[in-house]
Write an enzyme that holds these catalytic residues in place. Structure first.
Site, PDB file in Angstrom:
ATOM      1  N   HIS A   1      50.027   9.335  43.670  1.00 51.62           N
ATOM      2  CA  HIS A   1      51.513   9.213  42.965  1.00 51.62           C
ATOM      3  C   HIS A   1      51.652   8.799  41.451  1.00 51.62           C
ATOM      4  CE1 HIS A   1      53.228   9.563  46.791  1.00 51.62           C
ATOM      5  NE2 HIS A   1      52.538   8.626  47.379  1.00 51.62           N
TER       6      HIS A   1
ATOM      7  N   GLU B   1      48.787   4.688  57.367  1.00 54.56           N
ATOM      8  CA  GLU B   1      50.300   4.511  56.978  1.00 54.56           C
ATOM      9  C   GLU B   1      51.248   5.231  57.774  1.00 54.56           C
ATOM     10  OE1 GLU B   1      50.289   5.451  52.624  1.00 54.56           O
ATOM     11  OE2 GLU B   1      48.785   6.909  52.877  1.00 54.56           O
TER      12      GLU B   1
END
Length: 263
Positions: free
Chosen positions: A47, A145
């Site tokens: 990210h 996740e």
């Protein structure tokens, strides 16, 4: 030369390790985290506004800075994983792992044939040139996740060579149907996070998590996590800058602030 990395040596203590996170090109962020006493710095190639060349430059600069290093990558592609390990990363964190096969692919990217798919090419002389040493110092964390990843957690934890499981609370919350910013406030999400930490620890793996603040980092340690990321460099800068500004404004005579300051 020892094959053990700073991260592995830090984990030998049995205590939780607290880390900072880097999402943009910087020469100061990791060193400031080290000066502040953080145990590791994570470099975000998923990210963040970084590529593996940026990561390599930071890793080389940190060779003589007393802080462990982790790099997060979006996939188990062997090429970028090999490059950051060749540049000296202590560990890689592979995002969105949802099966034992995906976890095994991540491990294979850090191992040389016949055990894996890593190509030989260390870039830092201090790492040495012994393949078994280079393999041994490379820790591999699978990010669990999503609910699909949680469903496969038992088999993921059984993958040979895996070092740990790392939780991304925001994506976990989304996969459970909640707002990502509410992850740590939702007991349902916290319960799943605690289950992940317990399962990882029970199989001899290290449990890691993105906390986001010092207070949540304390919570995470109590839940059994041992690799705990507290804040990114931008978050730390923003919090420190806000504190300085608040102190300055509190010290101003009230009339000066109301009138826009002295002229």
């Amino acid at each position: 030369m020892t094959a053990r990395s700073r991260l592995q040596s830090g984990l030998d203590s049995g205590a939780a390790l607290f880390g900072g996170w880097v999402v943009g090109p910087t020469v100061l962020g990791p060193e400031e985290f080290a000066t502040a006493g953080y145990d590791y710095v994570g470099i975000d190639l998923q990210h963040g506004y970084l590529d593996d060349a940026d990561a390599a430059s930071m890793l080389r600069r940190l060779e003589h800075v007393p802080i462990a290093t982790m790099v997060r990558l979006p996939t188990a592609d062997p090429a970028p994983i090999g490059r950051v390990l060749d540049a000296g990363a202590d560990a890689v964190i592979i995002a969105m792992v949802e099966s034992a096969d995906e976890a095994a692919a991540a491990v294979a990217a850090t191992r040389y044939p016949p055990a894996g798919m890593r190509s030989f090419g260390p870039l830092r002389p201090s790492l040495g040139y012994v393949p078994s040493d280079l393999e041994e110092r490379a820790s591999v964390f699978a990010m669990v996740e999503t609910t699909r990843g949680v469903s496969a957690l038992a088999s993921i934890c059984e993958v040979p060579g895996l070092s740990g499981v790392y939780v991304g609370p925001a994506d976990l919350a989304i996969s459970m149907g909640y707002d990502p910013t509410s992850a740590w406030r939702r007991q349902e999400v916290r319960d799943v996070m605690a289950d992940i930490a317990e399962a990882a620890t029970a199989t001899g793996l290290v449990a890691g998590v993105h906390a986001g603040t010092g207070a949540l980092g304390n919570d995470a340690a109590r839940m059994g996590f041992r690799v705990i990321t507290l804040a990114s460099e931008s978050q730390a800068l923003r919090r420190g800058a806000a504190a300085h500004l608040a102190e300055a404004r509190a010290a101003e005579p009230p009339e000066s602030h109301a009138s826009g300051g002295y002229r």
